[in-house]
Every structure is written in structure tokens, then in C-alpha cells.
Design a protein around this motif. Structure first.
Motif, mmCIF file in Angstrom:
data_model
loop_
_atom_site.group_PDB
_atom_site.id
_atom_site.type_symbol
_atom_site.label_atom_id
_atom_site.label_comp_id
_atom_site.label_asym_id
_atom_site.label_seq_id
_atom_site.Cartn_x
_atom_site.Cartn_y
_atom_site.Cartn_z
ATOM 1 N N ALA A 1 0.824 -1.209 0.000
ATOM 2 C CA ALA A 1 0.000 0.000 0.000
ATOM 3 C C ALA A 1 0.858 1.258 0.000
ATOM 4 C CB ALA A 1 -0.934 -0.007 1.210
ATOM 5 N N GLN A 2 1.966 1.222 0.751
ATOM 6 C CA GLN A 2 2.842 2.391 0.801
ATOM 7 C C GLN A 2 3.475 2.661 -0.557
ATOM 8 O OE1 GLN A 2 3.206 4.493 3.487
ATOM 9 N NE2 GLN A 2 4.241 5.768 1.980
ATOM 10 N N SER A 3 3.857 1.601 -1.256
ATOM 11 C CA SER A 3 4.432 1.754 -2.597
ATOM 12 C C SER A 3 3.395 2.308 -3.564
ATOM 13 C CB SER A 3 4.945 0.403 -3.108
ATOM 14 O OG SER A 3 5.987 -0.078 -2.292
ATOM 15 N N LEU A 4 2.149 1.844 -3.437
ATOM 16 C CA LEU A 4 1.079 2.327 -4.306
ATOM 17 C C LEU A 4 0.812 3.805 -4.043
ATOM 18 C CD1 LEU A 4 -1.088 1.749 -6.412
ATOM 19 C CD2 LEU A 4 -2.599 0.992 -4.577
ATOM 20 N N LYS A 5 0.794 4.210 -2.781
ATOM 21 C CA LYS A 5 0.572 5.608 -2.440
ATOM 22 C C LYS A 5 1.705 6.483 -2.974
ATOM 23 C CE LYS A 5 1.079 7.432 1.730
ATOM 24 N NZ LYS A 5 0.898 7.920 3.116
ATOM 25 N N THR A 6 2.932 6.012 -2.848
ATOM 26 C CA THR A 6 4.087 6.754 -3.360
ATOM 27 C C THR A 6 4.036 6.868 -4.871
ATOM 28 O OG1 THR A 6 5.448 5.983 -1.508
ATOM 29 C CG2 THR A 6 6.610 6.830 -3.440
ATOM 30 N N LEU A 7 3.682 5.761 -5.545
ATOM 31 C CA LEU A 7 3.571 5.770 -6.995
ATOM 32 C C LEU A 7 2.516 6.771 -7.449
ATOM 33 C CD1 LEU A 7 4.218 4.564 -9.803
ATOM 34 C CD2 LEU A 7 2.490 2.806 -9.347
ATOM 35 N N PHE A 8 1.365 6.780 -6.780
ATOM 36 C CA PHE A 8 0.298 7.712 -7.122
ATOM 37 C C PHE A 8 0.786 9.150 -6.979
ATOM 38 C CE2 PHE A 8 -3.206 10.497 -6.046
ATOM 39 C CZ PHE A 8 -4.177 10.155 -6.972
ATOM 40 N N ALA A 9 1.462 9.444 -5.858
ATOM 41 C CA ALA A 9 1.935 10.803 -5.601
ATOM 42 C C ALA A 9 2.940 11.254 -6.669
ATOM 43 C CB ALA A 9 2.566 10.879 -4.215
ATOM 44 N N ILE A 10 3.829 10.362 -7.078
ATOM 45 C CA ILE A 10 4.828 10.701 -8.102
ATOM 46 C C ILE A 10 4.154 10.964 -9.445
ATOM 47 C CG2 ILE A 10 6.763 9.794 -9.453
ATOM 48 C CD1 ILE A 10 7.661 8.328 -6.895
ATOM 49 N N LEU A 11 3.178 10.137 -9.804
ATOM 50 C CA LEU A 11 2.468 10.319 -11.078
ATOM 51 C C LEU A 11 1.670 11.617 -11.083
ATOM 52 C CD1 LEU A 11 1.268 6.658 -11.755
ATOM 53 C CD2 LEU A 11 3.034 7.918 -12.983
ATOM 54 N N VAL A 12 1.131 11.992 -9.928
ATOM 55 C CA VAL A 12 0.425 13.277 -9.823
ATOM 56 C C VAL A 12 1.388 14.429 -10.078
ATOM 57 C CG1 VAL A 12 -0.743 14.865 -8.237
ATOM 58 C CG2 VAL A 12 -1.433 12.479 -8.329
ATOM 59 N N LEU A 13 2.596 14.333 -9.548
ATOM 60 C CA LEU A 13 3.611 15.362 -9.790
ATOM 61 C C LEU A 13 3.947 15.470 -11.272
ATOM 62 C CD1 LEU A 13 6.205 14.935 -6.879
ATOM 63 C CD2 LEU A 13 4.770 16.925 -7.339
ATOM 64 N N VAL A 14 4.047 14.319 -11.949
ATOM 65 C CA VAL A 14 4.345 14.312 -13.384
ATOM 66 C C VAL A 14 3.235 14.995 -14.172
ATOM 67 C CG1 VAL A 14 4.677 12.830 -15.404
ATOM 68 C CG2 VAL A 14 5.804 12.266 -13.249
ATOM 69 N N ILE A 15 1.979 14.695 -13.832
ATOM 70 C CA ILE A 15 0.843 15.304 -14.524
ATOM 71 C C ILE A 15 0.802 16.805 -14.260
ATOM 72 C CG2 ILE A 15 -1.689 15.422 -14.541
ATOM 73 C CD1 ILE A 15 -1.718 12.396 -14.140
ATOM 74 N N ALA A 16 1.096 17.208 -13.029
ATOM 75 C CA ALA A 16 1.129 18.640 -12.702
ATOM 76 C C ALA A 16 2.193 19.348 -13.533
ATOM 77 C CB ALA A 16 1.399 18.823 -11.212
ATOM 78 N N ALA A 17 3.360 18.730 -13.679
ATOM 79 C CA ALA A 17 4.432 19.326 -14.479
ATOM 80 C C ALA A 17 4.026 19.426 -15.947
ATOM 81 C CB ALA A 17 5.704 18.487 -14.344
ATOM 82 N N GLN A 18 3.334 18.391 -16.437
ATOM 83 C CA GLN A 18 2.861 18.418 -17.826
ATOM 84 C C GLN A 18 1.871 19.553 -18.051
ATOM 85 O OE1 GLN A 18 -0.502 17.320 -18.933
ATOM 86 N NE2 GLN A 18 0.050 17.939 -21.005
ATOM 87 N N MET A 19 0.996 19.794 -17.078
ATOM 88 C CA MET A 19 -0.009 20.849 -17.204
ATOM 89 C C MET A 19 0.642 22.229 -17.283
ATOM 90 S SD MET A 19 -2.929 19.511 -14.525
ATOM 91 C CE MET A 19 -4.013 20.903 -14.803
ATOM 92 N N VAL A 20 1.746 22.413 -16.548
ATOM 93 C CA VAL A 20 2.383 23.728 -16.481
ATOM 94 C C VAL A 20 3.388 23.947 -17.601
ATOM 95 C CG1 VAL A 20 3.862 25.236 -15.099
ATOM 96 C CG2 VAL A 20 2.057 23.916 -13.994
ATOM 97 N N PHE A 21 4.241 22.954 -17.857
ATOM 98 C CA PHE A 21 5.400 23.180 -18.713
ATOM 99 C C PHE A 21 5.261 22.668 -20.144
ATOM 100 C CE2 PHE A 21 7.165 22.847 -14.361
ATOM 101 C CZ PHE A 21 7.609 24.158 -14.252
ATOM 102 N N LEU A 22 4.540 21.559 -20.336
ATOM 103 C CA LEU A 22 4.523 20.953 -21.665
ATOM 104 C C LEU A 22 3.396 21.458 -22.538
ATOM 105 C CD1 LEU A 22 5.467 17.248 -20.851
ATOM 106 C CD2 LEU A 22 6.951 19.167 -21.450
ATOM 107 N N GLY A 23 2.250 21.737 -21.932
ATOM 108 C CA GLY A 23 1.114 22.204 -22.728
ATOM 109 C C GLY A 23 0.664 21.125 -23.704
ATOM 110 N N ASN A 24 0.228 21.545 -24.900
ATOM 111 C CA ASN A 24 -0.246 20.623 -25.928
ATOM 112 C C ASN A 24 0.557 20.780 -27.214
ATOM 113 O OD1 ASN A 24 -2.278 19.504 -24.342
ATOM 114 N ND2 ASN A 24 -3.700 21.136 -24.856
ATOM 115 N N LYS A 25 1.851 20.605 -27.099
ATOM 116 C CA LYS A 25 2.719 20.785 -28.249
ATOM 117 C C LYS A 25 2.765 19.523 -29.103
ATOM 118 C CE LYS A 25 5.617 24.095 -25.766
ATOM 119 N NZ LYS A 25 6.971 24.406 -25.257
ATOM 120 N N ASN A 26 2.678 19.704 -30.395
ATOM 121 C CA ASN A 26 2.739 18.581 -31.320
ATOM 122 C C ASN A 26 4.187 18.226 -31.631
ATOM 123 O OD1 ASN A 26 0.040 19.042 -31.289
ATOM 124 N ND2 ASN A 26 -0.201 19.188 -33.489
ATOM 125 N N ALA A 27 4.410 16.985 -32.037
ATOM 126 C CA ALA A 27 5.737 16.552 -32.446
ATOM 127 C C ALA A 27 5.667 15.950 -33.842
ATOM 128 C CB ALA A 27 6.296 15.536 -31.448
#
Length: 266
Positions: A109-135
């Protein structure tokens, strides 16, 4: 007051908040629902983390079904559902959404909670820095299948609809933005259905689950959230036309960072 009734009432307020932000920013409510339910289930029903964490994720997925159906119908009427994208991402998502819950119930459970928290940080960073840029990358069946598996697995582990992962990935493949959003809306339905079913199976014979549970889904929370989020999502969608959503996304990303750090440190 009965804990189940208390959680139901709190979740009606939570659903109103989640629906508003979902309609306003186009993000899934799982990023708010999962940590909120984790707190409610551990503090008010006194469930151990190994039960509360997968239950929070499963319940979050169950709330997505109705909103995803409504969103998919709207995009179908707008002509944003493209069969080619839906077929191959859908196949991948169905596989990933089955694997994710099984994985979530076997790791600590602790690993799952940590994994969730890390993925939330990644999504937050994507919302701020990456936007919707095409490649500069052409879309293929194999690539769509891979995107679907990854989206389904991560989303079902996090209890989210998958739009935060699917839309940037499809835009990276040069998919039209309307088709990408429509595909993500439909994908949310697939993730919610397969993920919820997988969590029900995973928890079906678990005798440690509280009353009013169907597998790992806690029905009082599901009902409370759905009752209000369906209405406030429409309000949020209307407000999005007049408010600066880019600024709001940055504010919301900051909120996600706080939630994530609280989960990592708490």
C-alpha cells in the motif's frame, strides 16, 4: 452518525467540487477524489492503508462511468470520435485497465501511495510546462496500441479517466486536437468500465472490506460523488468560456503538487 452516511454526505460536497473543476479544466476528478477518499476511509472507517488505497482508486474509477458516457455522447454528436483511433487505443486500454488494478492490489500500500503521488507530480508538471505541443511523428496502429496500454494501466492504477495522459500523447503523434480529446473521452469510459470490473474481481472474496462494498468499490462514496458532479460539470464547462483556463490550470497544478507532497510525506 453512521460512518457510511457521513462519507456519503461529504462525498456529495466533494463531487460538486470535482465536477466543477472537471468541467472547467477538462481534467479527471480522480486526482482529487483518490487522496480525499484515502483520508476519509482511513480516518472515519479506520481501514488499513492496504485496503483504503485500492478502495479509493476503485471508487474513483466507478464515478467516471456516467460522466464518461455523457462526454462520449457529446463528442460523438460533434463528430470527434474517429474509428481508427478508438479501435487501436481502445484495445490497448482494455488490456492496461485490467492489468493495472491487479498490480495495484498486489504491491504494498505504501508503494502504491508513493507511486500515485509521483504520477500526480508528473501530470502537474505536464499541465504547467509541456502544454499541448505537437511533435513530428506519424501515428500507427502499433503506436496507438502502446499508448492505449500505457494509458489504461496508469489511469486504472491512479483512478483517473486518462485524458491527462492520452491527449498529450495523441497530440505528440500529430492527431487533430478535437479527435484527440474525443478519443480521450471515450477512453475514459473504457478505463472506468474495465478498471472498475477488475477491482471488483480483485476484491470480491476479501472479507476485510467494509459494508456497502462491491469488491473494492465503496458504494456510499460513489453515489455521493456522482449525484453532484454530474450537475456541477455542466456549470464548470460554461464558466470555462469566460475564465482564463491557462491560469486556472497552473493554479490547479500547484494544488496537485501540494496534495502529492502531502501524500509522500504524510
Amino acid at each position: 452518525m453512521d460512518p457510511a452516511l457521513l462519507i456519503f454526505l461529504v462525498c456529495t460536497l466533494l463531487g460538486a467540487f470535482v465536477g466543477l473543476f472537471a468541467g472547467l479544466l477538462g481534467i479527471g476528478g480522480g486526482l482529487i477524489i483518490v487522496p480525499s477518499l484515502l483520508y476519509l476511509l482511513t480516518d472515519y472507517i479506520h481501514l488499513p492503508l492496504k485496503i483504503a488505497m485500492p478502495m479509493a482508486i476503485a471508487t474513483s474509477l466507478s464515478t467516471i462511468v456516467l460522466t464518461a458516457i455523457s462526454s462520449s455522447r457529446a463528442h460523438y454528436k460533434l463528430g470527434n470520435l474517429r474509428q481508427f483511433y478508438l479501435l487501436w487505443t481502445g484495445l490497448g486500454i482494455s488490456v492496461g485497465a485490467i492489468i493495472g488494478p491487479q498490480f495495484a492490489t498486489v504491491i504494498s500500500a505504501q508503494s502504491l501511495k508513493t507511486l500515485f503521488a509521483i504520477l500526480v507530480l508528473v501530470i502537474a508538471a505536464q499541465m504547467v510546462f509541456l502544454g499541448n505541443k505537437n511533435a513530428k511523428r506519424d501515428v500507427t496502429k502499433q503506436l496507438l496500441l502502446l499508448i492505449g496500454v500505457i494509458t489504461g494501466c496508469i489511469s486504472s492504477v491512479m483512478g483517473i479517466g486518462g485524458g491527462a495522459i492520452m491527449v498529450p500523447a495523441l497530440l505528440w503523434c500529430r492527431v487533430d486536437v478535437r479527435a484527440a480529446i474525443g478519443c480521450a473521452a471515450f477512453s475514459g469510459l473504457v478505463i472506468a468500465l474495465f478498471g472498475s470490473a477488475s477491482f471488483i474481481v480483485a476484491g470480491w472474496n476479501n472479507e476485510h472490506l467494509p459494508q456497502w462494498s462491491v469488491g473494492f468499490i465503496y458504494l456510499p462514496a460513489t453515489l455521493g460523488i456522482v449525484l453532484t458532479s454530474v450537475f456541477t460539470a455542466n456549470i464548470g464547462a460554461k464558466l470555462s468560456r469566460s475564465l482564463d483556463t491557462k491560469l486556472l490550470k497552473k493554479i490547479f497544478a500547484g494544488f496537485l503538487v501540494i496534495v502529492s507532497l502531502r501524500m509522500l510525506l504524510g
